[in-house]
Motif scaffolding. Structure first.
Motif, PDB file in Angstrom:
ATOM      1  N   VAL A  52      49.538  -8.075  63.335  1.00 54.07           N
ATOM      2  CA  VAL A  52      50.771  -8.479  64.002  1.00 54.07           C
ATOM      3  C   VAL A  52      51.375  -7.272  64.719  1.00 54.07           C
ATOM      4  O   VAL A  52      51.205  -6.130  64.307  1.00 54.07           O
ATOM      5  CB  VAL A  52      51.805  -9.062  63.004  1.00 54.07           C
ATOM      6  CG1 VAL A  52      51.239 -10.286  62.294  1.00 54.07           C
ATOM      7  CG2 VAL A  52      52.248  -8.023  61.983  1.00 54.07           C
TER       8      VAL A  52
ATOM      9  N   VAL B  92      56.015  -4.279  64.414  1.00 56.86           N
ATOM     10  CA  VAL B  92      56.154  -4.203  62.965  1.00 56.86           C
ATOM     11  C   VAL B  92      57.613  -3.876  62.642  1.00 56.86           C
ATOM     12  O   VAL B  92      58.172  -2.916  63.170  1.00 56.86           O
ATOM     13  CB  VAL B  92      55.219  -3.129  62.377  1.00 56.86           C
ATOM     14  CG1 VAL B  92      55.368  -3.066  60.860  1.00 56.86           C
ATOM     15  CG2 VAL B  92      53.775  -3.433  62.751  1.00 56.86           C
TER      16      VAL B  92
ATOM     17  N   THR C  28      56.524 -11.168  70.222  1.00 52.41           N
ATOM     18  CA  THR C  28      55.647 -10.856  69.098  1.00 52.41           C
ATOM     19  C   THR C  28      54.294 -11.520  69.287  1.00 52.41           C
ATOM     20  O   THR C  28      54.204 -12.652  69.784  1.00 52.41           O
ATOM     21  CB  THR C  28      56.287 -11.353  67.778  1.00 52.41           C
ATOM     22  OG1 THR C  28      57.509 -10.659  67.571  1.00 52.41           O
ATOM     23  CG2 THR C  28      55.369 -11.112  66.589  1.00 52.41           C
TER      24      THR C  28
ATOM     25  N   ALA D 215      50.763 -12.429  67.023  1.00 46.23           N
ATOM     26  CA  ALA D 215      50.137 -12.493  65.701  1.00 46.23           C
ATOM     27  C   ALA D 215      48.703 -12.978  65.862  1.00 46.23           C
ATOM     28  O   ALA D 215      48.447 -13.962  66.553  1.00 46.23           O
ATOM     29  CB  ALA D 215      50.911 -13.441  64.787  1.00 46.23           C
TER      30      ALA D 215
ATOM     31  N   LEU E 240      58.235 -13.208  64.813  1.00 44.17           N
ATOM     32  CA  LEU E 240      56.985 -13.317  64.065  1.00 44.17           C
ATOM     33  C   LEU E 240      56.738 -14.729  63.578  1.00 44.17           C
ATOM     34  O   LEU E 240      55.597 -15.221  63.618  1.00 44.17           O
ATOM     35  CB  LEU E 240      57.003 -12.337  62.885  1.00 44.17           C
ATOM     36  CG  LEU E 240      55.753 -12.318  61.995  1.00 44.17           C
ATOM     37  CD1 LEU E 240      54.495 -12.047  62.810  1.00 44.17           C
ATOM     38  CD2 LEU E 240      55.913 -11.280  60.883  1.00 44.17           C
TER      39      LEU E 240
ATOM     40  N   LEU F 222      53.335 -16.742  64.484  1.00 45.53           N
ATOM     41  CA  LEU F 222      52.419 -17.213  63.433  1.00 45.53           C
ATOM     42  C   LEU F 222      52.217 -18.720  63.502  1.00 45.53           C
ATOM     43  O   LEU F 222      51.095 -19.218  63.329  1.00 45.53           O
ATOM     44  CB  LEU F 222      52.954 -16.808  62.058  1.00 45.53           C
ATOM     45  CG  LEU F 222      52.836 -15.325  61.707  1.00 45.53           C
ATOM     46  CD1 LEU F 222      53.654 -15.002  60.466  1.00 45.53           C
ATOM     47  CD2 LEU F 222      51.379 -14.924  61.496  1.00 45.53           C
TER      48      LEU F 222
ATOM     49  N   GLY G  32      51.000 -11.939  57.923  1.00 42.68           N
ATOM     50  CA  GLY G  32      52.403 -11.771  58.287  1.00 42.68           C
ATOM     51  C   GLY G  32      53.409 -12.316  57.297  1.00 42.68           C
ATOM     52  O   GLY G  32      54.613 -12.098  57.454  1.00 42.68           O
TER      53      GLY G  32
ATOM     54  N   ILE H 109      55.787  -9.823  55.589  1.00 44.89           N
ATOM     55  CA  ILE H 109      56.907  -9.378  56.421  1.00 44.89           C
ATOM     56  C   ILE H 109      58.006 -10.447  56.450  1.00 44.89           C
ATOM     57  O   ILE H 109      59.186 -10.150  56.299  1.00 44.89           O
ATOM     58  CB  ILE H 109      56.432  -9.058  57.843  1.00 44.89           C
ATOM     59  CG1 ILE H 109      55.371  -7.947  57.813  1.00 44.89           C
ATOM     60  CG2 ILE H 109      57.607  -8.661  58.740  1.00 44.89           C
ATOM     61  CD1 ILE H 109      54.749  -7.641  59.149  1.00 44.89           C
TER      62      ILE H 109
END
Length: 429
Positions: A237, A240, A333, A335, A394, A398, A420, A423
């Motif tokens: 990913v 961060v 983002t 992923a 994120l 995802l 992910g 996180i």
């Protein structure tokens, strides 16, 4: 420009995909490539360490720039081969020479380099078969767990984390005496175990100036919850969450600048990527390892976030003009979820028919271990595909990736369902 990308994995497919979008790219070739690169470039049936064949192809096809994907040809001296030839030395290359490639090719060299230039890293000492008993004595004074690293390239498998002194001694003997990793373990580093969160930072340098590319976090273990055997990477990913401006300033001041300056002081004319594997220990960065190329699967999450022209960037690095390049990063983002063959990272079967690729139109699918036969795409490796999701955060990225994953199938396909999630659950801050 006519551009040749060397390699056959997901990293090379991602680079070729981005390069092909540039107005400054006339034609892109990939050697040897895979089924995915075949759709966006011209695959060339040449292996990455066949320097003579690469050189002949480069001359015949008027190649202007070569981007070296994997570490092997760099450690084996492809830049040195080209620079020693009157016919080849004018061809630009992104990737260091043999001397600079020691940063990845020799753990002993890279550790000594870090110690010499005050770059924060774990304490370590190197041993050979002639100093095995000294190694045993050294281990008895180390806290467990302890890390043992084969000095040379071992296809990503030359690192063992020993939980007990007995396991550490057995591993050291196996590496040095039984040649567990062949010549790669003729030297072994015994290294302090660092407790923290891993992060991958990518730098492109022309030997004087540098740019810092987007950071990434990858997931190496085969099993969910980071359990089981290490792999080449099960997902990544970018960005961060914990790599904020303050942390990245520490990375730049204590690691990146001393690394680039140190290479110059060593008279190493380094033009290429530096992949810095970091451990965030209580908010401070420590170098675990250097790689002398982009990572995989991190490249798949990093490169799509670059909004500026990548060919301009690569050309500037190869010609010493990076100070003029303005890097633009997208505020979104990415992923990536890696789909692998059943049995990986152990034994697995090849030649399985991949279904569902034509149904995916909104998400980028990067190929690695694939080949095309007639109109069918088949598995041809352990890590087969990386499915990339994009989103404003994120969670959205995802969701996009995993929705696309459900459309793809082949006999024995496996993937981690928790990329992910650490996180998102705030276990990483």
């Amino acid at each position: 420009m006519n551009i040749l990308v060397l390699g056959s994995g997901g990293r090379e497919h991602t680079l070729a995909w981005k390069i092909s979008q540039s107005f400054n790219c006339t034609q892109v070739f990939v050697a040897p490539g895979n089924a995915g690169t075949n759709f966006i470039a011209e695959n060339v049936d040449i292996q990455v360490n066949d320097f003579e064949a690469i050189g002949l192809f480069a001359v015949e096809n008027e190649i202007d720039l070569i981007v070296v994907g994997p570490e092997d040809p760099l450690v084996n001296g492809i830049r040195d081969y080209f620079e020693a030839s009157e016919a080849l030395k004018k061809i630009k290359i992104v990737g260091p020479g043999k001397k600079g490639a020691q940063l990845e090719g020799s753990k002993d060299f890279s550790k000594s380099f870090m110690q010499k230039y005050g770059i924060p890293t774990a304490e370590a000492k190197t041993f050979t078969s002639n100093t095995l008993e000294e190694g045993f004595t050294y281990l008895e004074n180390c806290a467990m767990p302890i890390v043992l690293k084969a000095d040379g390239l071992a296809a990503g498998k030359g690192v063992v984390i020993a939980e007990t002194i007995e396991e550490a001694k057995d591993t050291l003997r196996s590496m040095l005496i039984d040649k567990q990793f062949g010549e790669a373990s003729s030297k072994v580093l015994i290294e302090q175990f660092l407790e923290g969160i891993e992060l991958s930072v990518f730098v492109l340098t022309d030997g004087k100036d540098y740019i810092v590319l987007p950071e990434a976090k990858d997931y190496k273990r085969i099993g969910e919850g980071d359990t089981g055997l290490n792999t080449g990477g099960m997902g990544a990913v970018s960005p961060v969450k914990f790599a904020d401006e303050a942390f990245m300033k520490k990375v730049e001041d204590t690691i990146i600048k001393p690394t680039v300056d140190g290479l110059a002081k060593e008279n190493i004319d380094y033009k290429g990527f530096i992949f810095i594997g970091l451990m965030n220990v209580a908010g401070n960065p420590y170098v675990i390892e250097y790689n002398v190329r982009m990572g995989d699967p991190e490249t798949q999450a990093v490169i799509p976030r670059i909004q500026s022209d990548i060919v301009d960037m690569l050309d500037a690095a190869a010609t010493g003009q990076l100070h003029d390049y303005k890097l633009e990063i997208g505020n979104f983002t990415v992923a990536g979820v890696v789909l692998v063959s059943g049995g990986y990272p152990g034994s697995y079967e090849k030649g399985k028919s991949i279904q569902g690729l034509a149904d995916i139109t909104e998400t980028l699918v990067i190929h690695a271990g694939t080949k095309q036969e007639d109109y069918e795409v088949l598995t041809d490796g352990g890590r087969v595909l990386t499915v990339l999701g994009r989103g404003s955060d994120l969670e959205e990225a995802l969701k996009s990736a995993y929705t696309a994953v459900k459309a793809i199938s082949w006999d024995g396909m496996y993937y981690r369902k928790d990329i992910g999630k650490d996180i998102l659950s705030a276990r990483i801050v």
